[in-house]
Design a protein around this motif. Sequence first.
Motif, PDB file in Angstrom:
ATOM      1  N   LEU B 218       6.044  -0.187  28.260  1.00  0.00           N
ATOM      2  CA  LEU B 218       6.780  -0.469  29.493  1.00  0.00           C
ATOM      3  C   LEU B 218       7.768  -1.618  29.323  1.00  0.00           C
ATOM      4  O   LEU B 218       8.804  -1.657  29.956  1.00  0.00           O
ATOM      5  CB  LEU B 218       5.800  -0.827  30.619  1.00  0.00           C
ATOM      6  CG  LEU B 218       5.004   0.329  31.208  1.00  0.00           C
ATOM      7  CD1 LEU B 218       3.841  -0.187  32.040  1.00  0.00           C
ATOM      8  CD2 LEU B 218       5.899   1.220  32.059  1.00  0.00           C
ATOM      9  N   ARG B 219       7.414  -2.553  28.439  1.00  0.00           N
ATOM     10  CA  ARG B 219       8.230  -3.762  28.322  1.00  0.00           C
ATOM     11  C   ARG B 219       9.595  -3.481  27.709  1.00  0.00           C
ATOM     12  O   ARG B 219      10.595  -4.015  28.146  1.00  0.00           O
ATOM     13  CB  ARG B 219       7.503  -4.792  27.463  1.00  0.00           C
ATOM     14  CG  ARG B 219       8.186  -6.153  27.469  1.00  0.00           C
ATOM     15  CD  ARG B 219       7.638  -7.065  26.399  1.00  0.00           C
ATOM     16  NE  ARG B 219       6.223  -7.238  26.524  1.00  0.00           N
ATOM     17  CZ  ARG B 219       5.416  -7.550  25.511  1.00  0.00           C
ATOM     18  NH1 ARG B 219       5.922  -7.720  24.313  1.00  0.00           N
ATOM     19  NH2 ARG B 219       4.130  -7.684  25.687  1.00  0.00           N
ATOM     20  N   GLY B 220       9.633  -2.641  26.685  1.00  0.00           N
ATOM     21  CA  GLY B 220      10.900  -2.389  26.015  1.00  0.00           C
ATOM     22  C   GLY B 220      11.192  -3.475  25.000  1.00  0.00           C
ATOM     23  O   GLY B 220      10.376  -4.355  24.752  1.00  0.00           O
ATOM     24  N   GLN B 221      12.388  -3.383  24.395  1.00  0.00           N
ATOM     25  CA  GLN B 221      12.775  -4.322  23.353  1.00  0.00           C
ATOM     26  C   GLN B 221      13.832  -5.259  23.896  1.00  0.00           C
ATOM     27  O   GLN B 221      14.789  -4.825  24.519  1.00  0.00           O
ATOM     28  CB  GLN B 221      13.361  -3.558  22.164  1.00  0.00           C
ATOM     29  CG  GLN B 221      12.377  -2.656  21.464  1.00  0.00           C
ATOM     30  CD  GLN B 221      11.456  -3.444  20.556  1.00  0.00           C
ATOM     31  OE1 GLN B 221      11.894  -4.349  19.854  1.00  0.00           O
ATOM     32  NE2 GLN B 221      10.178  -3.133  20.592  1.00  0.00           N
ATOM     33  N   ALA B 222      13.673  -6.531  23.575  1.00  0.00           N
ATOM     34  CA  ALA B 222      14.634  -7.518  24.051  1.00  0.00           C
ATOM     35  C   ALA B 222      15.967  -7.343  23.350  1.00  0.00           C
ATOM     36  O   ALA B 222      16.010  -7.058  22.163  1.00  0.00           O
ATOM     37  CB  ALA B 222      14.103  -8.917  23.787  1.00  0.00           C
ATOM     38  N   GLY B 223      17.038  -7.521  24.085  1.00  0.00           N
ATOM     39  CA  GLY B 223      18.336  -7.660  23.460  1.00  0.00           C
ATOM     40  C   GLY B 223      18.627  -9.145  23.401  1.00  0.00           C
ATOM     41  O   GLY B 223      17.812  -9.950  23.839  1.00  0.00           O
ATOM     42  N   GLY B 244      19.237  -4.551  24.292  1.00  0.00           N
ATOM     43  CA  GLY B 244      17.843  -4.214  24.045  1.00  0.00           C
ATOM     44  C   GLY B 244      17.584  -2.757  24.413  1.00  0.00           C
ATOM     45  O   GLY B 244      18.494  -2.012  24.734  1.00  0.00           O
ATOM     46  N   THR B 245      16.353  -2.395  24.330  1.00  0.00           N
ATOM     47  CA  THR B 245      15.967  -1.049  24.731  1.00  0.00           C
ATOM     48  C   THR B 245      15.108  -1.177  25.975  1.00  0.00           C
ATOM     49  O   THR B 245      14.132  -1.925  25.952  1.00  0.00           O
ATOM     50  CB  THR B 245      15.114  -0.372  23.637  1.00  0.00           C
ATOM     51  OG1 THR B 245      15.618  -0.786  22.377  1.00  0.00           O
ATOM     52  CG2 THR B 245      15.147   1.125  23.757  1.00  0.00           C
ATOM     53  N   PRO B 246      15.479  -0.490  27.055  1.00  0.00           N
ATOM     54  CA  PRO B 246      14.639  -0.593  28.248  1.00  0.00           C
ATOM     55  C   PRO B 246      13.262   0.002  27.981  1.00  0.00           C
ATOM     56  O   PRO B 246      13.095   0.828  27.083  1.00  0.00           O
ATOM     57  CB  PRO B 246      15.398   0.207  29.302  1.00  0.00           C
ATOM     58  CG  PRO B 246      16.426   0.994  28.580  1.00  0.00           C
ATOM     59  CD  PRO B 246      16.636   0.385  27.246  1.00  0.00           C
TER      60      PRO B 246
END
Lengths: 382, 646
Positions: B218-223, B244-246
């Motif tokens: 759920l968190r995704g990847q930070a940009g 980032g990636t949602p």
Amino acid sequence: MSYLEYTVARVPTGPGKILYMNWALLVLIITVACIGFVMLFSVAGGNMSTWAEPQIQRFLIGLGILFFVAMVPIWFWRNMAGFAYAASILLLLYVEFLGVEGKGAQRWIDLGFMRLQPSELTKITLVMLLVAYYDWLDIKKVSNPIWVLVPILLILLPTFLVLRQPDLGTALLLVMGGAVVMFLAGVHWAYFGAVAALGAGTVAAVFTSRGTGWQLLQDYQYRRIDTFLNPASDPLGAGYHITQSQIALGSGGWAGKGFMQGTQSRLNFLPEKHTDFIFTTLAEEFGFLGGISLLALYGLIIFFCVISAVSNRDRFGSLLTLGIAATFFLFFAVNMSMVMGLAPVVGVPLPLVSYGGSAMLVLMGAFGLAQSAHIHKPRGRA
Amino acid sequence: MKRSPADITESTRRITRRGLILGGTQLAFMGGLALRMRFMQVEEAEKYSLLAEENRINLRLLPPARGLIFDRNGATLAENEQNYRIVLVREDAGDVDDVLARLSRFVALDPDDLEKARKEIFRRSPFVPVTIADRLTWEEFAEVAVNGPALPGVTPEVGFSRVYPLGGDFAHLVGYVGPVSDFDLTRGYLASDEDPLLQIPRFQVGKSGVEARLEHGLRGQAGNKQIEVNAVGRVMRELGRTEGTPGANLQLTVDSMLQNYMQVRLLADTASQSASAALIDIENGDILAVASGPSFDPNKFVRGISNTDYQALQDEQLRPQFSKATQGAYPPGSTFKMVTALAALEDGVIELDETVYCPGFRELGDRKFHCWNRGGHGKVDLITSLEQSCDVYYYDIAERVGIEKISAMARRLGLGQRFDLPITGLHPGLTPTKAWKREHRDEDWLIGDTLNSGIGQGFVLATPLQLAVMAARLATGQAVLPRLVKSVDGVEEPVAAAAPLGLTTSILQEIRRGMFRVVNRRSGTAYSSRIVAEGMEMAGKTGTSQVRNVVVRNEDVPWNQRDHALFVCYAPFDKPRYACSVVVEHGGGGSLVAAPVARDIMLQALYGGKPPLAAYPTAQRGRIQTQQQKLALRDPASFAPGANRL
């Protein structure tokens, strides 16, 4: 012994000859050094003991050296030129094999109370030897290819040793300093033209060789060239020094941000702010007025040296004064060009201002030589 | 060497000439330097001054949008809402207290929050932005933005915060997010998580339920963005940005309409103050609804719950924060009897048509094990024993088959195990064995323990979710596995093909017949909770699990010592589609309290909404109608596909 027979009688002797010193030059030197102390006090965040105090001590030692060297007759120093050069080469060889690692480069000889940089010493001893060589050489032979080859070899020997350290900045200064002496001695223009062409060829070779097996420079030196050519390409990485330095300098504006108010140096954006980049702090805190004043002081130092040299009929003293002035000029010209983004970042200190023992003592010794030449120049009509 | 005067003159002349040329060159070069200096310090001074002010080149993380959570039909269960907030950077603020005082003239700041923020500001590094106020109105936000120059170091920001449109319906299952805590990072479930996002002050992470268990997806990847900030902390320009990636969008198997109904219906009877239920789709194991009452509003936790609200949730008896359906383990009582029967019949220690005589009790040494019916059931066969929930029959067959086989059968039917579901604190229940008692109780297993276990008392424990799975497995004869995640980012999660349980069909048929009669025979314990609509008939089993040993009438003891009421069921009998379990804590008898709730939930599922009154026995229709009207259900529009999106 070119002039002894007819000039020595007119050369001042005894303790009284101190009065014949080039006082204007001395005052200028002291003034610039004092500016250095003020800046070192400022970049240390208002702390004397960090850099300013040791620097003052060394300057006082340097003054002692200057007076000592100045009082010794110039012909003694001419006779010492060969020994000084040989000693420099031996010291360079010594650091080559036994030097203490400093900043990733072998440059120091630890003398206990200070670290001696033989490469700094060499800048002056090379000039001394070349001048002595041209003093000895028949003027008519100056442009003779054989006699041109000799000084070139004398220049290349220490240059090669310094490059091995590797210290690109000093190597460049050695070559340029040597070339200037050759120029002053009257070597034919054609030689310089040829060297310029050769230099252009070398530059081409250096760039062509990049990335190949016979790459001529170290990777870090290539990167420095890259960032020199386009510092904006990597503002956070390799171009950081130069970008920050330009920002500091430019942001000083007309009158500067005020003593100890430079945000760039205060907030540690400036690298090496007490050594190679000290000029940026000065320009940031005292602005264009401060920078131009220092430049003017340097100009005056050169001016008084040139005046002293052209009024000196002794070939050795005259050439030596000009050579020293030229070396001094190269120091600050390269340093300022570097911090203004006009030259690659090579480790060249701002003379008399940057924190550093070797450069300070060597320069003071050099000015001692210039003073000696001034004091012991033939006076009156020949 | 000696030089002639001519030579000396020539030398001097040359040196003078060259010296002057050199001096001139040097002068020219210095002029160039001076011009360059002038250019930089006078012409371009402004640019460089700006650069110096902007100088702080910072890397700022761009928090990804947290994945949304939907129900099986596409109604939103967890959404991200725009949130205006104010952050402060200490080193840019100068006098923090002064700035805060000025700020409070534009924004209503709670003194407690302000003090908290102050502490945070001084605890963190001076350059770390700290959130001062959250959830500002647009007016407040605009006011702060306009007054920026008077508020050094203060930056208004737009962020996202989690919102749960269906409130308490999914408080336990979906859970909620909250600011990452030191505990989470040191000893909690994020201890080995190196994600730099977690270093952002008050970064929102899942605290319970699906939000916590599926936190990673759920968190995704930070940009990140590289920015230059000026001396007062305002962002001047962006040097670069990596998107980032949602977080992944999750679709759960739950049906929010059924969930809402279940949540409301559970507490609709006065006898039921604390209850839980689970409803699963028999065909694929999809959890359609799983609820525990009372619930709470998860949005309060996201916003920062007030002390009073929090105290209200600490009720020790009703335990609103506790997900009873998945975390609560209860003695299954008589709902366990199918397990005992299957174990005994499959083992052959009793035949299908064999009868056991029930005198109302069973003697074991000097101890009497009572049947709930003190008068006794007389001769009882399997079907009657289920229909009338005779205890003695089960004492008898339990003793014959032994605890090991009973527990093995229980595990085969889905009890005593933790399913692989993204649910926090999933209770494994307990299917006791002799070894277990030796190890955990340091006592030998007694025959009496077997007898108690045979009727689902003693050490046996099961969660409502497990009981629903058990009902589904009984209805299909297959190892139905519950499933909660339907799809991730639109990609369907595979449904594991249910393996056959390997039970004898004829035995299973008889068990089912027994369960049918529990609900549909006049003598069955749940007869009053039957479904009369043709083709919708329900099969089930009541259970009443004792909380205490003493035999007193339930009405005479305090609430928290009354029996738990249980009911497990599936429907339609002929073509099973749904399995359901209901546990009403301290509700009394399963037949009276739990079964009606289960029937209502089942009908709601069967009809996909409010069932016709015709599905209920004639005599009950009036009462049911009143009850239906009283239920405070949500507007059906909030369950529609695409509902609740912002």
